[in-house]
Motif scaffolding. Structure first.
Motif, PDB file in Angstrom:
ATOM      1  N   SER A  26      17.736   9.111  22.676  1.00  0.00           N
ATOM      2  CA  SER A  26      16.400   9.535  23.112  1.00  0.00           C
ATOM      3  C   SER A  26      16.290  11.044  23.322  1.00  0.00           C
ATOM      4  CB  SER A  26      15.975   8.805  24.396  1.00  0.00           C
ATOM      5  OG  SER A  26      15.895   7.420  24.164  1.00  0.00           O
ATOM      6  N   SER A  27      17.062  11.807  22.558  1.00  0.00           N
ATOM      7  CA  SER A  27      16.950  13.261  22.598  1.00  0.00           C
ATOM      8  C   SER A  27      16.496  13.781  21.241  1.00  0.00           C
ATOM      9  CB  SER A  27      18.296  13.905  22.961  1.00  0.00           C
ATOM     10  OG  SER A  27      19.229  13.728  21.899  1.00  0.00           O
ATOM     11  N   ARG A  52       4.885   6.535  24.577  1.00  0.00           N
ATOM     12  CA  ARG A  52       5.290   7.072  25.868  1.00  0.00           C
ATOM     13  C   ARG A  52       4.096   7.630  26.655  1.00  0.00           C
ATOM     14  NH1 ARG A  52      10.872   9.113  26.601  1.00  0.00           N
ATOM     15  NH2 ARG A  52      12.190   8.266  24.941  1.00  0.00           N
ATOM     16  N   GLU A  55       3.785  12.203  30.679  1.00  0.00           N
ATOM     17  CA  GLU A  55       4.880  12.766  31.459  1.00  0.00           C
ATOM     18  C   GLU A  55       6.221  12.598  30.755  1.00  0.00           C
ATOM     19  OE1 GLU A  55       1.785  11.144  34.401  1.00  0.00           O
ATOM     20  OE2 GLU A  55       2.577  10.655  32.420  1.00  0.00           O
ATOM     21  N   SER A  56       6.402  11.462  30.099  1.00  0.00           N
ATOM     22  CA  SER A  56       7.660  11.186  29.417  1.00  0.00           C
ATOM     23  C   SER A  56       7.792  11.969  28.122  1.00  0.00           C
ATOM     24  CB  SER A  56       7.770   9.685  29.134  1.00  0.00           C
ATOM     25  OG  SER A  56       8.955   9.380  28.434  1.00  0.00           O
ATOM     26  N   ARG A  59       8.656  16.751  27.758  1.00  0.00           N
ATOM     27  CA  ARG A  59       9.836  17.552  27.427  1.00  0.00           C
ATOM     28  C   ARG A  59       9.995  17.745  25.925  1.00  0.00           C
ATOM     29  NH1 ARG A  59      12.070  12.524  28.903  1.00  0.00           N
ATOM     30  NH2 ARG A  59      13.673  11.653  27.513  1.00  0.00           N
ATOM     31  N   HIS A 138      13.626   3.578  33.254  1.00  0.00           N
ATOM     32  CA  HIS A 138      13.715   4.874  33.925  1.00  0.00           C
ATOM     33  C   HIS A 138      14.639   5.814  33.156  1.00  0.00           C
ATOM     34  CE1 HIS A 138      15.519   7.419  37.349  1.00  0.00           C
ATOM     35  NE2 HIS A 138      14.404   7.991  36.961  1.00  0.00           N
ATOM     36  N   LYS A 139      15.785   5.319  32.718  1.00  0.00           N
ATOM     37  CA  LYS A 139      16.712   6.150  31.955  1.00  0.00           C
ATOM     38  C   LYS A 139      16.118   6.551  30.608  1.00  0.00           C
ATOM     39  CE  LYS A 139      21.002   4.372  33.977  1.00  0.00           C
ATOM     40  NZ  LYS A 139      22.258   3.604  33.735  1.00  0.00           N
ATOM     41  N   HIS A 140      15.343   5.661  30.030  1.00  0.00           N
ATOM     42  CA  HIS A 140      14.754   5.900  28.715  1.00  0.00           C
ATOM     43  C   HIS A 140      13.632   6.928  28.774  1.00  0.00           C
ATOM     44  CE1 HIS A 140      13.645   4.868  24.581  1.00  0.00           C
ATOM     45  NE2 HIS A 140      12.385   4.754  24.982  1.00  0.00           N
ATOM     46  N   THR A 141      12.852   6.912  29.853  1.00  0.00           N
ATOM     47  CA  THR A 141      11.639   7.739  29.921  1.00  0.00           C
ATOM     48  C   THR A 141      11.653   8.806  31.011  1.00  0.00           C
ATOM     49  OG1 THR A 141      10.542   6.250  31.484  1.00  0.00           O
ATOM     50  CG2 THR A 141      10.276   5.759  29.127  1.00  0.00           C
ATOM     51  N   SER A 142      12.573   8.705  31.959  1.00  0.00           N
ATOM     52  CA  SER A 142      12.635   9.584  33.136  1.00  0.00           C
ATOM     53  C   SER A 142      11.512   9.324  34.136  1.00  0.00           C
ATOM     54  CB  SER A 142      12.618  11.066  32.732  1.00  0.00           C
ATOM     55  OG  SER A 142      13.715  11.360  31.896  1.00  0.00           O
ATOM     56  N   LEU A 144      10.059   7.363  37.182  1.00  0.00           N
ATOM     57  CA  LEU A 144      10.553   6.550  38.289  1.00  0.00           C
ATOM     58  C   LEU A 144       9.475   5.562  38.715  1.00  0.00           C
ATOM     59  CD1 LEU A 144      13.062   6.300  40.147  1.00  0.00           C
ATOM     60  CD2 LEU A 144      11.850   7.772  41.775  1.00  0.00           C
TER      61      LEU A 144
END
Length: 280
Positions: A26-27, A52, A55-56, A59, A138-142, A144
């Motif tokens: 996912s980068s 997404r 917010e996700s 970046r 959460h790990k996939h999209t950041s 919370l």
């Protein structure tokens, strides 16, 4: 036979993120970043079209220096970024969400809901309890999640609907979920698989294709000036809106079959290689 592209007429790329532009972790790969930045510097518009949340996705469009109208939540929202000016939204009715909560309880599977932006511009991802699926998301999209009583949350005064709801479950259970939702609501819902375990529920009329139409109108783009890139079921509506379409070799079979061009796997930054060969 593949379509022929006159690259001098191409003004924009409509790009899916997960499974297409992003690596499996996912980068964004460095080769992809540099390729897309070079294209932008040459006047090509970069339009992220993703399932997404804004917010996700921030970046990624920030890393590319990309701006302007883009598609989020599979088309449930279109926003001008980076200032995040909402241009269009299509909310899912609360009675559908209520049924989804009950269905998730009966099947003992994860269910989550995205609320529309509040007065401060922030939105919330709601879950009823922390499960492995919510941690994975959460790990996939950041993003919370907020743990709360979903029934109480959707009964809040003034809430008109939600952006989308999502089941995260074993793909083997997806057909049963689809049947239950469509038997109850028919064409009132748009149900789409966006990641192996993600089954998203949105309002009828929502799709990346409809979102891309709105974006193209704002940007003054014609279909023949746009190439769409995607790998999943939710990307297919984009293929009918853009003049050209392309999918990675790792895409689902029906997506590859619908695409005008096939490029290398996202794990090997196939998108960057395809674009380098096409434009440079």
């Amino acid at each position: 036979m593949q379509k022929k592209i006159d690259i001098t007429t191409i003004k924009a790329l409509a790009i899916d993120l997960d499974g297409t532009a992003l690596l499996p972790d996912s980068s964004l790969g460095e080769r992809t970043i540099q390729c897309l930045k070079r294209l932008k510097a040459n006047g090509i518009q970069l339009i992220l079209c993703t399932g997404r949340a804004i917010e996700s996705a921030a970046r990624f469009y920030n890393a590319l220096g990309a701006d302007g109208p883009m598609v989020f939540f599979n088309g449930a929202e279109v926003a001008d970024v980076p200032e995040v000016k909402l241009l269009s939204s299509n909310l899912l009715s609360l009675d559908i969400v209520d049924f989804g909560i009950d269905l998730a309880h009966r099947m003992n599977i994860h269910f989550q809901v995205f609320l529309p932006p509040q007065a401060d511009g922030k939105r919330a991802l709601l879950v009823e309890k922390q499960r492995p699926e919510s941690e994975m998301y959460h790990k996939h999209t950041s993003i919370l999640p907020v743990v709360t009583d979903l029934k109480a949350a959707i009964a809040a005064p003034g809430l008109q609907g939600v952006i989308k709801a999502m089941f995260i479950a074993n793909p083997a259970l997806h057909p049963e979920i689809r049947r239950a939702m469509t038997d109850r609501f028919g064409n009132r819902v748009y149900i789409v698989n966006t990641y192996p375990s993600f089954l998203e529920i949105m309002n009828a009329g929502v799709s990346k294709g409809e979102g891309l139409k709105i974006v193209m109108d704002y940007r003054g783009l014609k279909p023949e000036e746009v190439i769409a890139f995607g790998d999943e079921e939710n990307d297919l509506p984009m293929f009918t809106v853009a003049g050209f379409s392309a999918a990675p070799s790792s895409a689902k079979e029906k997506v590859r079959a619908a695409a005008d061009f096939i490029f290398g796997s996202n794990a090997e930054e196939g998108l960057a290689i395809f674009l380098e060969e096409l434009f440079f």
